[in-house]
Design a protein around this motif. Structure first.
Motif, mmCIF file in Angstrom:
data_model
loop_
_atom_site.group_PDB
_atom_site.id
_atom_site.type_symbol
_atom_site.label_atom_id
_atom_site.label_comp_id
_atom_site.label_asym_id
_atom_site.label_seq_id
_atom_site.Cartn_x
_atom_site.Cartn_y
_atom_site.Cartn_z
ATOM 1 N N LEU A 77 0.832 -1.209 0.000
ATOM 2 C CA LEU A 77 0.000 0.000 0.000
ATOM 3 C C LEU A 77 0.866 1.259 0.000
ATOM 4 O O LEU A 77 0.516 2.258 -0.629
ATOM 5 C CB LEU A 77 -0.938 0.021 1.209
ATOM 6 C CG LEU A 77 -2.241 -0.740 1.047
ATOM 7 C CD1 LEU A 77 -3.027 -0.727 2.352
ATOM 8 C CD2 LEU A 77 -3.079 -0.197 -0.090
ATOM 9 N N TRP A 80 1.879 1.750 -3.487
ATOM 10 C CA TRP A 80 0.737 2.295 -4.237
ATOM 11 C C TRP A 80 0.575 3.795 -4.001
ATOM 12 O O TRP A 80 0.262 4.541 -4.922
ATOM 13 C CB TRP A 80 -0.534 1.536 -3.832
ATOM 14 C CG TRP A 80 -1.778 2.101 -4.421
ATOM 15 C CD1 TRP A 80 -2.264 1.902 -5.679
ATOM 16 C CD2 TRP A 80 -2.683 2.987 -3.778
ATOM 17 N NE1 TRP A 80 -3.428 2.603 -5.857
ATOM 18 C CE2 TRP A 80 -3.708 3.288 -4.690
ATOM 19 C CE3 TRP A 80 -2.735 3.557 -2.508
ATOM 20 C CZ2 TRP A 80 -4.760 4.129 -4.386
ATOM 21 C CZ3 TRP A 80 -3.786 4.390 -2.200
ATOM 22 C CH2 TRP A 80 -4.785 4.669 -3.126
ATOM 23 N N PHE A 107 -5.804 -4.091 -0.438
ATOM 24 C CA PHE A 107 -6.072 -3.343 -1.659
ATOM 25 C C PHE A 107 -7.558 -3.122 -1.922
ATOM 26 O O PHE A 107 -7.923 -2.184 -2.628
ATOM 27 C CB PHE A 107 -5.365 -3.980 -2.857
ATOM 28 C CG PHE A 107 -3.933 -3.555 -2.934
ATOM 29 C CD1 PHE A 107 -3.593 -2.237 -3.181
ATOM 30 C CD2 PHE A 107 -2.912 -4.457 -2.724
ATOM 31 C CE1 PHE A 107 -2.274 -1.818 -3.228
ATOM 32 C CE2 PHE A 107 -1.592 -4.063 -2.767
ATOM 33 C CZ PHE A 107 -1.273 -2.737 -3.024
#
Length: 137
Positions: A77, A80, A107
């Motif tokens: 994450l 991301w 996610f």
């Protein structure tokens, strides 16, 4: 759509190429995330054979890949957040495992899909490493 393929990418082999090729077919922009040596060690209790800089250079020259990032963040994450993507691609050896379920849970909170591709059983970095170690002894 932006896709992300994380991995150690040690001893680059057909399994790596297979997942990159399959991922490329699913997205418009493909990011390959190469984990650091220390992160690889924490995950697999072994350091990669090929140094990080060389693994990055190999991926930078594969035309299937649009962008290569070094994955040093503690979680996917965090990656991301720095390099947004719509789908993360993993080998299906992760499907149904604790790690895979955690990845899916994490996610799902940000709307990123987790897609699985068939794991290449006949070739892996683990098998290649074992063959090299056997040949050296």
């Amino acid at each position: 759509m932006r896709g992300y393929v994380p991995g150690v990418f040690d001893l680059f082999h057909i399994g790596h190429l297979n997942i990159l090729r399959a991922a490329r077919e699913q997205c418009d922009w493909l990011i390959a995330g190469v984990v650091t040596d220390d992160k690889a060690y924490r995950a697999k209790a072994k350091y990669p054979v090929i140094p990080l800089a060389e693994r990055v250079a190999i991926l930078e020259h594969i035309t299937l890949v649009d962008e290569v990032v070094v994955e040093h963040q503690p979680s996917k994450l965090d990656v991301w957040r720095e390099h947004p993507f719509d789908v993360i691609f993993k080998g299906d050896d992760w499907r149904g495992t604790a790690k895979g379920r955690q990845l899916e849970t994490d996610f799902s909170t940000v709307g990123v899909e987790v897609a699985y591709f068939p794991y290449t059983m006949q070739t892996s970095s683990t098998l290649l490493r074992a063959a090299l170690e056997s040949a050296a002894s």
